[in-house]
Design a protein around this motif. Structure first.
Motif, PDB file in Angstrom:
ATOM      1  N   HIS A 194       0.585  -1.065  -0.159  1.00 32.20           N
ATOM      2  CA  HIS A 194      -0.060   0.059   0.077  1.00 32.20           C
ATOM      3  C   HIS A 194       0.884   1.247   0.030  1.00 32.20           C
ATOM      4  CE1 HIS A 194      -3.733   2.671   0.866  1.00 32.20           C
ATOM      5  NE2 HIS A 194      -2.801   3.331   1.735  1.00 32.20           N
ATOM      6  N   VAL A 195       2.319   0.778   0.844  1.00 34.59           N
ATOM      7  CA  VAL A 195       2.693   2.474   0.998  1.00 34.59           C
ATOM      8  C   VAL A 195       3.510   2.383  -0.764  1.00 34.59           C
ATOM      9  CG1 VAL A 195       5.237   3.255   2.237  1.00 34.59           C
ATOM     10  CG2 VAL A 195       3.146   2.272   3.444  1.00 34.59           C
ATOM     11  N   ALA A 196       4.432   1.886  -0.738  1.00 29.58           N
ATOM     12  CA  ALA A 196       4.701   1.810  -2.283  1.00 29.58           C
ATOM     13  C   ALA A 196       4.189   2.221  -3.394  1.00 29.58           C
ATOM     14  CB  ALA A 196       5.329  -0.253  -2.553  1.00 29.58           C
ATOM     15  N   ARG A 221      12.700   1.224  -0.023  1.00 27.84           N
ATOM     16  CA  ARG A 221      14.483   2.204   0.585  1.00 27.84           C
ATOM     17  C   ARG A 221      14.546   2.657  -0.342  1.00 27.84           C
ATOM     18  NH1 ARG A 221      17.312   4.697   2.145  1.00 27.84           N
ATOM     19  NH2 ARG A 221      18.922   4.178   3.828  1.00 27.84           N
ATOM     20  N   ALA A 222      14.400   2.899  -1.716  1.00 32.32           N
ATOM     21  CA  ALA A 222      14.897   2.974  -2.774  1.00 32.32           C
ATOM     22  C   ALA A 222      14.276   4.669  -2.913  1.00 32.32           C
ATOM     23  CB  ALA A 222      14.610   2.816  -4.030  1.00 32.32           C
ATOM     24  N   ARG A 281      18.800  -6.477   5.451  1.00 35.97           N
ATOM     25  CA  ARG A 281      20.202  -5.968   5.753  1.00 35.97           C
ATOM     26  C   ARG A 281      20.688  -5.764   3.975  1.00 35.97           C
ATOM     27  NH1 ARG A 281      22.296  -8.836   8.814  1.00 35.97           N
ATOM     28  NH2 ARG A 281      23.523 -10.960   7.059  1.00 35.97           N
ATOM     29  N   GLY A 282      20.273  -6.856   3.087  1.00 43.82           N
ATOM     30  CA  GLY A 282      20.157  -6.754   1.999  1.00 43.82           C
ATOM     31  C   GLY A 282      19.199  -5.652   1.372  1.00 43.82           C
ATOM     32  N   ALA A 283      18.665  -4.817   1.840  1.00 43.45           N
ATOM     33  CA  ALA A 283      17.348  -3.933   1.489  1.00 43.45           C
ATOM     34  C   ALA A 283      18.396  -2.748   2.119  1.00 43.45           C
ATOM     35  CB  ALA A 283      16.273  -4.616   1.341  1.00 43.45           C
ATOM     36  N   GLY A 284      19.024  -3.124   2.228  1.00 46.98           N
ATOM     37  CA  GLY A 284      19.420  -1.626   3.350  1.00 46.98           C
ATOM     38  C   GLY A 284      18.975  -1.025   4.485  1.00 46.98           C
TER      39      GLY A 284
END
Length: 300
Positions: free
Chosen positions: A168-170, A200-201, A270-273
């Motif tokens: 929903h946020v995206a 995260r971007a 962690r992989g998504a930052g």
């Protein structure tokens, strides 16, 4: 009866002395440092400017280094994102209901945002529906957000699925915000990892996991499972017999599976930052949030 925000303030006073609260407030203020700015224009580089502010593409076109100039944004938007499915009505590691821990964590972060003049909104829900409350300022608004979470997270709710709220946020949230996600111990998978990288971007993301209860046998004798203190699954209300928990083999297998799930979740975030913190109970919330904010600042 005291409001939920008043309870949050009271617990902040109990769990953290004045110096610690000041440090927590300072850590919150530092999260957006260097990020609470909107692009304005370009100017020539002068010695002492931050190298990270150089616009390399524009510099190449111009033939000499150019620096991006920014204008300060007075207010940030903090979006509280949380699970109100029936998983949050289950017991946490501390023996408290997960929802109560979540409300406290959301309240503390929301109150810090309020103190800094930021706007606070809410996205919450379960696998059946996602609800969104717009970002506003003020303590009365924050109280409404906390009451919404408190009233919807119960055993009558649909199953938990925080991925639906993240989707929903995206799809619907424009601009750059600080997302504060409070969720159950989710399982890692490729689709969720991809969704988190997409979010995260665009946004700053803080993630707080509320830990599950430990596997433990009942200590009471008797034939009535409720009187004995036996457990029930919040997913389908099935009875969870206590006898298997007394087995060393079952305990070892459970511990191994939990460790593997935790490691996979941590690796995914962690992989998504994304910076993650964990809390086992309400007594951990203040220190857990301080550590989470500090790690996020250092990572940024």
């Amino acid at each position: 009866m005291a409001g939920l925000l008043q309870r949050v303030k009271s617990k902040m006073a109990i769990f953290a002395h004045r110096k610690a609260r000041g440090m927590l407030d300072g850590e919150y203020g530092s999260v957006f440092r260097g990020r609470s700015l909107d692009f304005d224009d370009l100017r020539a580089y002068v010695p002492g400017d931050e190298v990270r502010d150089i616009d390399w593409k524009a510099s190449a076109r111009h033939g000499s280094p150019l620096i991006k100039r920014y204008v300060a944004v007075r207010r940030q938007t903090v979006l509280l994102v949380t699970d109100t499915g029936r998983n949050m009505a289950a017991e946490a590691r501390s023996g408290e209901v997960k929802k109560d821990i979540a409300v406290l964590a959301l309240g503390v972060l929301g109150y810090l945002a309020h103190r800094h003049g930021d706007l606070v909104g809410l996205v919450c829900g379960d696998s059946a529906a996602t609800r969104s409350l717009p970002a506003k300022g003020g303590e009365a608004h924050l109280e409404r957000l906390l009451k919404h979470v408190d009233s919807h997270a119960n055993l009558e709710a649909a199953a938990s699925r925080i991925q639906d709220q993240l989707h929903h946020v995206a799809r619907n949230v424009k601009g750059r915000h600080l997302l504060f996600v409070v969720a159950d111990e989710i399982a890692a998978d490729a689709a969720t990892g991809q969704l988190l990288r997409r979010l995260r971007a665009q946004h700053e993301i803080l993630w707080l996991t509320v830990r599950d209860a430990e596997l433990a046998p009942s200590r009471q004798a008797g034939t009535d499972p409720i009187a004995r203190g036996d457990s029930f699954s919040v997913a389908d209300s099935t009875f969870l017999a206590w006898q298997p928990a007394t087995s060393a083999a079952v305990q070892a297998a459970y511990t191994k599976a939990t460790a593997e799930r935790d490691a996979a979740r941590k690796a995914m975030l962690r992989g998504a930052g994304i910076t993650e913190g964990e809390v086992a109970g309400s007594a951990d919330v203040i220190t857990g949030l301080f550590a989470l904010l500090e790690r996020h600042r250092r990572a940024g």
